[in-house]
Design an enzyme around this catalytic site. Sequence first.
Site, PDB file in Angstrom:
ATOM      1  N   HIS A   1       0.824   4.701   4.495  1.00 15.52           N
ATOM      2  CA  HIS A   1       0.226   5.296   3.297  1.00 15.52           C
ATOM      3  C   HIS A   1       0.722   6.724   3.110  1.00 15.52           C
ATOM      4  O   HIS A   1       1.100   7.132   2.009  1.00 15.52           O
ATOM      5  CB  HIS A   1      -1.293   5.291   3.402  1.00 15.52           C
ATOM      6  CG  HIS A   1      -1.887   3.926   3.478  1.00 15.52           C
ATOM      7  ND1 HIS A   1      -3.161   3.704   3.927  1.00 15.52           N
ATOM      8  CD2 HIS A   1      -1.400   2.705   3.173  1.00 15.52           C
ATOM      9  CE1 HIS A   1      -3.437   2.420   3.896  1.00 15.52           C
ATOM     10  NE2 HIS A   1      -2.363   1.791   3.438  1.00 15.52           N
TER      11      HIS A   1
ATOM     12  N   SER B   1       0.808  -1.215   0.000  1.00 18.90           N
ATOM     13  CA  SER B   1       0.000   0.000   0.000  1.00 18.90           C
ATOM     14  C   SER B   1       0.844   1.268   0.000  1.00 18.90           C
ATOM     15  O   SER B   1       0.468   2.264  -0.619  1.00 18.90           O
ATOM     16  CB  SER B   1      -0.930   0.004   1.207  1.00 18.90           C
ATOM     17  OG  SER B   1      -1.799  -1.085   1.157  1.00 18.90           O
TER      18      SER B   1
END
Length: 182
Positions: free
Chosen positions: A128, A71
């Site tokens: 992230h 991610s």
Amino acid sequence: MFLHGGLFHLLFNMLALWMFGVDLERLWGTRFFMRFYFITGTGAALTTLVMSLLPFGFAEALYASVTVGASGAIYGLLVAFAMMYPHRPIYLYMLFPIPARVFVLIIGAISFLSSVGEPRGGVAHATHLGGLIVGYLYLAGRRGQAVSSVRSQWLRWRMSRLRKRFEVHDGGRKGPGGPWVH
């Protein structure tokens, strides 16, 4: 970056890699694309490690989440996609078309607010956010955009101010030098 928390985690990461990575790989070539992907993934992981060492509040949120998957690198690809194709539409919730740059700003804000908030759902929001930041800094540093953009805008503003001081105006009187006043 090669382990995932489940089948849906793997599917959504690979869907995003396909959606955004294909255009970037065509633009940059395979070698630069792979380098960028690994740098953003590694930078996202290092961001998580650094934030876990901070004394105020981040450590609990990071220890409550599982840091696994691609991610962080995917978020790096998202910011690269927004920098290369800022006006290309992305459908938010598959209903609302918004430009890629706005989409990345929205998910960046969500990641930031989630990383400083309470730990929920076991998602590593700091990772992230680290992928976004590392991806932007890498591309901006390669293009020299981070410093030169601000500097060129400042110089443009300064030059326009100086031009106003030295404009030539009609003075309204006739003389040996002409009717012009500087």
